[in-house]
Design a protein around this motif. Structure first.
Motif, mmCIF file in Angstrom:
data_model
loop_
_atom_site.group_PDB
_atom_site.id
_atom_site.type_symbol
_atom_site.label_atom_id
_atom_site.label_comp_id
_atom_site.label_asym_id
_atom_site.label_seq_id
_atom_site.Cartn_x
_atom_site.Cartn_y
_atom_site.Cartn_z
ATOM 1 N N UNK A 1 0.813 -1.219 0.000
ATOM 2 C CA UNK A 1 0.000 0.000 0.000
ATOM 3 C C UNK A 1 0.846 1.268 0.000
ATOM 4 N N UNK A 2 2.049 1.195 0.565
ATOM 5 C CA UNK A 2 2.899 2.385 0.642
ATOM 6 C C UNK A 2 4.057 2.356 -0.348
ATOM 7 N N UNK B 1 -2.513 8.978 16.596
ATOM 8 C CA UNK B 1 -2.405 10.302 17.221
ATOM 9 C C UNK B 1 -1.106 11.014 16.868
ATOM 10 N N UNK B 2 -0.109 10.251 16.458
ATOM 11 C CA UNK B 2 1.166 10.852 16.080
ATOM 12 C C UNK B 2 1.273 11.092 14.579
ATOM 13 N N UNK B 3 0.192 10.792 13.850
ATOM 14 C CA UNK B 3 0.183 11.029 12.414
ATOM 15 C C UNK B 3 0.753 9.901 11.578
ATOM 16 N N UNK B 4 1.086 8.770 12.224
ATOM 17 C CA UNK B 4 1.625 7.635 11.476
ATOM 18 C C UNK B 4 0.492 6.895 10.770
ATOM 19 N N UNK B 5 0.718 6.519 9.518
ATOM 20 C CA UNK B 5 -0.319 5.882 8.708
ATOM 21 C C UNK B 5 -0.220 4.367 8.772
ATOM 22 N N UNK B 6 -1.378 3.723 8.671
ATOM 23 C CA UNK B 6 -1.472 2.272 8.550
ATOM 24 C C UNK B 6 -2.763 1.967 7.799
ATOM 25 N N UNK B 7 -3.003 0.697 7.501
ATOM 26 C CA UNK B 7 -4.241 0.333 6.811
ATOM 27 C C UNK B 7 -4.952 -0.769 7.583
ATOM 28 N N UNK B 8 -6.274 -0.761 7.483
ATOM 29 C CA UNK B 8 -7.087 -1.813 8.088
ATOM 30 C C UNK B 8 -8.034 -2.370 7.030
ATOM 31 N N UNK B 9 -8.299 -3.664 7.117
ATOM 32 C CA UNK B 9 -9.124 -4.322 6.111
ATOM 33 C C UNK B 9 -10.589 -3.952 6.288
ATOM 34 N N UNK C 1 -8.948 -7.481 -1.797
ATOM 35 C CA UNK C 1 -9.167 -6.854 -0.499
ATOM 36 C C UNK C 1 -9.297 -5.345 -0.654
ATOM 37 N N UNK C 2 -10.208 -4.748 0.130
ATOM 38 C CA UNK C 2 -10.298 -3.293 0.263
ATOM 39 C C UNK C 2 -9.750 -2.913 1.638
ATOM 40 N N UNK C 3 -8.809 -1.978 1.653
ATOM 41 C CA UNK C 3 -8.238 -1.460 2.891
ATOM 42 C C UNK C 3 -8.564 0.028 3.019
ATOM 43 N N UNK C 4 -8.677 0.507 4.265
ATOM 44 C CA UNK C 4 -8.821 1.936 4.515
ATOM 45 C C UNK C 4 -7.585 2.435 5.245
ATOM 46 N N UNK C 5 -7.128 3.602 4.836
ATOM 47 C CA UNK C 5 -5.942 4.199 5.443
ATOM 48 C C UNK C 5 -6.338 4.937 6.713
ATOM 49 N N UNK C 6 -5.600 4.707 7.784
ATOM 50 C CA UNK C 6 -5.872 5.342 9.073
ATOM 51 C C UNK C 6 -4.603 6.029 9.585
ATOM 52 N N UNK C 7 -4.794 7.003 10.466
ATOM 53 C CA UNK C 7 -3.677 7.717 11.073
ATOM 54 C C UNK C 7 -3.826 7.658 12.589
ATOM 55 N N UNK D 1 -16.400 8.663 3.633
ATOM 56 C CA UNK D 1 -15.275 9.508 3.258
ATOM 57 C C UNK D 1 -13.974 8.940 3.817
ATOM 58 N N UNK D 2 -12.926 8.927 2.991
ATOM 59 C CA UNK D 2 -11.637 8.436 3.445
ATOM 60 C C UNK D 2 -10.732 8.043 2.299
ATOM 61 N N UNK D 3 -9.545 7.542 2.660
ATOM 62 C CA UNK D 3 -8.560 7.060 1.686
ATOM 63 C C UNK D 3 -8.564 5.535 1.724
#
Length: 401
Positions: free
Chosen positions: A210-211, A281-289, A273-279, A307-309
């Motif tokens: 994803x990144x 509290x420190x602004x670090x990004x990850x994805x969840x299914x 798979x569809x993933x959503x990008x999350x951030x 709404x989202x990435x």
């Protein structure tokens, strides 16, 4: 040094003969033949003739410098590419060749332009041969990948195949050996190769996570979102980014369908798979299914996306090990965008009829009726009415209007 001798005894009548059979003799050496009358001291002798015949190992390619890895590793060869549809039809590797006494083994270098699954066939064999495909290890030494032995047939010729070797792009070596060459036997042969070539034009894209830097951002609408893609050996995963809401596609219900791009059945070769990008509290990004399916159980999924990435991911079902390969397309059914026409109508100011309830207010009844009439004369009357006396002007509604 005697290689072989025989004694032919005197016949009871007539003449006799004898033969030394099937001596293996190398080219370039001198040999000597002697005929002796062992009873010459008894005063006997004989006339004789001496002839020679045999099988001459004089195949036109026997003198080629291809009898060892060292002799062929520096060969310059044309890379084998395959067709645009990802297939390699039967392609000669060693043609019209021979192995046997004096030329016991032949090597041939091949270079593959693409990863793939390749098969090698030795054919036209009349004596026992061994076919081997070699790779080269980190130390530059040959390492056998697979070998087969084809035995001499009872009649005619035989063949054998090394099937479905998973091979990366690079150089390899094919060897054919006459295992019974010391017995003086040899055989003509041919070697060819065929296979599936993993040469999809998009395999080199850097979109395997994803990144990854090469992930493409799509704007989704109903239709084909991705076409002509492939996952499998050497390209285990593909990711595609998209946005929903602001600066992206409309929020709502989406259907994603995986279809075959190469005419083959899906056969559970991929997971979608569809993933959503999350951030955090420190602004670090990850994805969840958000949702997924494996295409031996389903070929589509429907999700409500706010709404989202997001990311679409297609993964080879065996994580790129080479047994689950698939060309694919992704079709999307997206929610309809809001109608600009209906939006404009919703924002229109109220018509004169909407003001009818205001007719009961003193001082403005005539003006409202005039507006509803939509005539110039009425418009003039409205102005006259709106210029009424002080009592009319004191009406709070009049001030608002």
């Amino acid at each position: 040094k005697s290689m072989k001798s025989i004694t032919v005894n005197a016949p009871k009548s007539g003449v006799a003969s004898g033969t030394i059979q099937n001596l293996l003799m190398e080219a370039g050496k001198d040999y000597y033949v002697a005929v002796e009358a062992p009873d010459w001291k008894k005063g006997v002798g004989t006339d004789y003739d001496l002839t020679v015949n045999g099988n001459v190992f004089n195949h036109a390619k026997n003198n080629l410098a291809n009898n060892s890895y060292d002799q062929v590793k520096g060969q310059s060869v044309t890379p084998i590419t395959g067709s645009a549809d990802g297939t390699l039809s039967s392609t000669p590797v060693l043609a019209d060749e021979w192995v046997g006494y004096g030329d016991s083994v032949d090597f041939q270098k091949i270079t593959l332009a693409n990863d793939g699954t390749y098969s090698f066939t030795v054919s036209g064999v009349s004596q026992k041969v061994k076919l081997t495909v070699y790779g080269v290890d980190a130390n530059g030494k040959l390492k056998s990948m697979k070998s087969i032995t084809v035995n001499a047939p009872k009649s005619g010729v035989a063949s054998g195949t090394i099937q479905n070797l998973l091979m990366d792009a690079g150089s390899y070596y094919v060897a054919v050996e006459a295992t019974d060459w010391k017995k003086g036997v040899g055989t003509d042969y041919n070697v060819s190769m065929s296979g599936s070539v993993y040469n999809n034009a998009k395999n080199g894209l850097n979109n395997g996570s994803w990144n990854a830097a090469g992930v493409e951002t799509l704007t989704l609408s109903t239709g084909k979102a991705v076409s002509g893609e492939w996952v499998g050996y050497g390209d285990a995963s593909d990711y595609f980014a998209f946005k929903v809401g602001a600066d992206g596609s409309a929020a709502g219900q989406y259907t994603f369908k995986l279809t075959s791009a190469d005419g083959n059945n899906l056969n559970g070769n991929a997971t979608f798979t569809i993933y959503q990008k999350k951030y955090n509290s420190k602004g670090a990004a990850s994805v969840s299914k958000v949702g997924s399916f494996t295409n031996n159980k389903a070929d589509s999924i429907t999700l409500e996306l706010g709404e989202g990435e997001y990311f679409m991911a297609v993964d080879s079902a065996d994580k790129g090990k080479g047994k689950k390969n698939m060309g694919y397309d992704i079709d999307v059914t997206a929610p309809a965008a809001p109608s600009l026409t209906s939006f404009a109508q919703d924002q229109q100011p109220a018509t004169a009829a909407a003001f009818a309830e205001l007719a009961g207010f003193d001082g403005v009844t005539a003006a409202l009726n005039a507006v509803a009439a939509d005539t110039l004369a009425g418009f003039g009357s409205a102005l006259d009415s709106l210029s009424g006396g002080d009592e009319q002007k004191k009406n709070p509604l009049f001030s608002v209007l």
